[in-house]
Each structure stands twice: as C-alpha cells, then as structure tokens.
Motif scaffolding. Structure first.
Motif, mmCIF file in Angstrom:
data_model
loop_
_atom_site.group_PDB
_atom_site.id
_atom_site.type_symbol
_atom_site.label_atom_id
_atom_site.label_comp_id
_atom_site.label_asym_id
_atom_site.label_seq_id
_atom_site.Cartn_x
_atom_site.Cartn_y
_atom_site.Cartn_z
ATOM 1 N N ARG A 263 0.825 -1.212 0.000
ATOM 2 C CA ARG A 263 0.000 0.000 0.000
ATOM 3 C C ARG A 263 0.854 1.255 0.000
ATOM 4 O O ARG A 263 0.543 2.233 -0.687
ATOM 5 C CB ARG A 263 -0.936 -0.020 1.205
ATOM 6 N N ALA A 266 2.208 1.789 -3.446
ATOM 7 C CA ALA A 266 1.188 2.350 -4.334
ATOM 8 C C ALA A 266 1.056 3.853 -4.147
ATOM 9 O O ALA A 266 0.955 4.611 -5.130
ATOM 10 C CB ALA A 266 -0.146 1.655 -4.081
ATOM 11 N N TRP A 267 1.061 4.315 -2.887
ATOM 12 C CA TRP A 267 0.970 5.757 -2.640
ATOM 13 C C TRP A 267 2.183 6.494 -3.209
ATOM 14 O O TRP A 267 2.037 7.544 -3.849
ATOM 15 C CB TRP A 267 0.860 6.024 -1.140
ATOM 16 N N SER A 270 2.168 6.559 -7.037
ATOM 17 C CA SER A 270 1.089 7.390 -7.577
ATOM 18 C C SER A 270 1.354 8.879 -7.373
ATOM 19 O O SER A 270 1.067 9.695 -8.260
ATOM 20 C CB SER A 270 -0.244 7.008 -6.921
ATOM 21 N N ALA A 308 -2.163 5.037 -15.207
ATOM 22 C CA ALA A 308 -1.754 5.090 -13.801
ATOM 23 C C ALA A 308 -2.883 4.634 -12.883
ATOM 24 O O ALA A 308 -2.650 3.915 -11.897
ATOM 25 C CB ALA A 308 -1.318 6.510 -13.434
ATOM 26 N N LEU A 309 -4.120 5.028 -13.193
ATOM 27 C CA LEU A 309 -5.253 4.582 -12.392
ATOM 28 C C LEU A 309 -5.438 3.071 -12.482
ATOM 29 O O LEU A 309 -5.793 2.419 -11.490
ATOM 30 C CB LEU A 309 -6.531 5.297 -12.850
ATOM 31 N N ASP A 312 -2.913 1.594 -10.189
ATOM 32 C CA ASP A 312 -3.349 1.751 -8.803
ATOM 33 C C ASP A 312 -4.435 0.733 -8.448
ATOM 34 O O ASP A 312 -4.430 0.160 -7.348
ATOM 35 C CB ASP A 312 -3.875 3.165 -8.568
ATOM 36 N N MET A 315 -2.803 -2.693 -7.949
ATOM 37 C CA MET A 315 -2.118 -2.775 -6.659
ATOM 38 C C MET A 315 -3.116 -2.806 -5.504
ATOM 39 O O MET A 315 -2.896 -3.496 -4.496
ATOM 40 C CB MET A 315 -1.157 -1.590 -6.507
ATOM 41 N N TYR A 316 -4.234 -2.092 -5.663
ATOM 42 C CA TYR A 316 -5.267 -2.116 -4.620
ATOM 43 C C TYR A 316 -5.844 -3.511 -4.462
ATOM 44 O O TYR A 316 -6.040 -4.004 -3.343
ATOM 45 C CB TYR A 316 -6.369 -1.114 -4.969
#
Length: 323
Positions: A263, A266-267, A270, A308-309, A312, A315-316
């Motif tokens: 997590r 990912a942050w 991003s 990119a979304l 994300d 990864m989420y």
C-alpha cells in the motif's frame, strides 16, 4: 478618614466576591464539561435532555435519514443506506446541497476569475458536487464499521455475562446501550427501544444490520433467527460468535500489516510524479517550454492518467483480501 477606610473595606469585599464568583463560574463550567464528556453515547445524551423515550428514538432515526419506523426515507435506497451507514447526522438533502453549492462556487471561480475553460469548470463541478460526497460518505462508513467491529465482541461478551447472571435479553441489550460508547452504544440503544415498542429481537437486529452494514451483524441476525426457531443455548451461541469475530478481526489486522509495504508503494508511485511536476513548476516555470501548446498534450495526459489509475487499481486488488 472613616469614609476612606469604609470605602477600602467595600473594595475588599467586592474583590473577594468577584474571586468567589469567578471560581464558582469556572467550577460550574468544568463540571458541565465533565458531565458532557461522561455521556458516552448520543442516545444517552438525548435521554439526558429529558425527552420522552419514543421522541428520542424518532429523533435518532430521523437524523440518520430514516423514518420513525426505521425504514429509509428516500426511494434511492442505495444512497440512503450509504448515508445512514456513514453515521453522519443531519438532513441528507442539506448534506447534498452543501456539496452542490461548493462545486458551483468553485466552478464559477475557475471560469470567471482564473480563466479556465467551460469543460474544466464543468468537470470540477461534477467532481465536487457528486463524486466528493460519495467519497466522504464511503470513508465515514468504513471508519464507523471498523470502530463498530472492534466494539462488537466486547458487547457480545457483556450480553453473555448478563444472560448468565439471569437477566432477560432485553435487559442485557439495555446494559450494552448504557455502558458502551458510540457507535455501538447508540445503535444497541435503538435496538433496545425498538424491542420495548413492539419489535421482536430478530427484527430489531435485522434493522441494526441494515443501519450499520457490518457483516458480523448479519451473522448475529442469522444466529438469533435460528435460535428462536430451533432453540439452543443463546449464551453459548453469542460467546462462540464473539470468539469468531475476534479471530476474524485479528486475521484482518494481520493481513493489513503484511500488505502495508504494498500500500505504501502504491501511494509513493502514484504521488511521486505529481509531486515532481509541482516542484518543477514552482522552481523552473519554463522547464517544459512550449509543450503546453501542443495539441497532443491532453490526449497524452488522459492516456497516461488512465494507465496510472489502472496500475493503482491492480495494486489495490493485490493488497486487499476478501475472506
């Protein structure tokens, strides 16, 4: 001379009285604050206002977007359920109007003062007026459910101990409503009041599950329904359910700890491009040159933004588990 001395004594008396009154005012303020802090949940606060129990129950339901019978007010049940489960109190229409007005003001500022295009202002309005309140409600609901999940096993243990002491189920639930803090205290208080006004225990717990949205309450509702139809030891059922909920929570927290690195990655992945873009824009405004006038700029931004979304989202899904 006597007059001056009398005046001096009079001033002393006034000063002493002022000190006494100031100390009393400070004490009363402190005592009132401590009394308000001592009221551990919203239901007890409303009952402390000396309102009738039925009026207090109706007020608690209406400020959550429910009718006096506990049903949803609006036809858009999914939105009404989201608002109710978020725990936000007040009129749902007023909540929505605040975000619509904020979006309208921001769009007008961007279009009239800063010279942004109509498309940009419209997108900003849609995001603030419709997307942002949904995100706020979902975040509030998730935080409330997590807090409720942490409280529920202790509440079930309290009910079990009360039942073993010989109390009826309604008294045990009322004990939880008095001793537990929000959000669980108020919710179980509503259950206690609904049972007092004629609902069965199964119906009240089913409505509780709809108001909160926690899956553990569905297990509780099913357990009580089966016990009411087939019989069985209710204290043993509730005790086992409390143990199951504790183990599930421990497993969930363990998974969250193990996935913390993913997590955080990912942050960072991003936000790092956006952070670098902002820094370069501040320290070197001409760094990008005439690229802003290129016709392919917006399509490229859109493609890479969607890419990119997508990353994300992947990864989420990798760091969140359903069990």
């Amino acid at each position: 001379m006597l007059t001056g001395q009398t005046l001096l004594y009079f001033i002393y008396v006034l000063a002493a009285a002022s000190v006494i009154l100031a100390a009393e005012a400070f004490y009363m303020s402190f005592a009132g604050r401590r009394a308000r802090v001592g009221i551990i949940n919203r239901r007890l606060q409303r009952l402390g206002e000396e309102a009738p129990a039925e009026e207090s129950l109706q007020g608690l339901l209406q400020e959550r977007g429910l009718t006096a019978s506990g049903d949803f007010i609006f036809g858009a049940v999914s939105l009404n359920r989201l608002y109710t489960q978020s725990g936000i109190t007040g009129n749902p229409l007023a909540f929505a109007i605040v975000f619509v007005l904020a979006g309208l003001v921001m769009a007008l500022l961007l279009a009239l003062l800063f010279g942004f295009s109509v498309l940009t202002a419209t997108v900003t309005f849609l995001l603030i007026a419709f997307a942002l309140p949904l995100l706020v409600l979902r975040r509030a609901r998730n935080k409330r459910i997590q807090k409720f999940a942490a409280q529920l096993p202790d509440a079930l243990d309290m009910i079990v101990r009360s039942l073993r002491a010989g109390h009826p189920t309604t008294v045990a639930i009322g004990l939880v409503a008095r001793e537990m803090a929000d959000p669980l205290g108020t919710e179980f208080g509503i259950v206690s009041d609904e049972i007092s006004f004629g609902l069965s225990l199964e119906q009240a717990i089913r409505k509780l599950s709809e108001r909160v949205g926690f899956e553990g309450l569905h297990l509780l509702s099913v357990s009580l329904s089966i016990q009411a139809k087939t019989g069985g030891n209710l204290t043993e059922i509730l005790s086992n359910l409390a143990s199951v909920l504790r183990e599930r929570r421990k497993l969930r927290l363990k998974i969250r700890a193990l996935s913390a690195e993913g997590r955080m990655s990912a942050w960072i992945i991003s936000l790092f491009p956006l952070l670098m873009f902002g820094i370069l824009t501040l320290i070197a405004p001409s760094y990008y040159g005439d690229v802003w006038d290129s016709p392919i700029l917006m399509p490229v931004f859109l493609i890479f933004g969607l890419w990119a979304l997508l990353g994300d989202f992947i990864m989420y899904r990798m760091v969140n588990f359903d069990f």
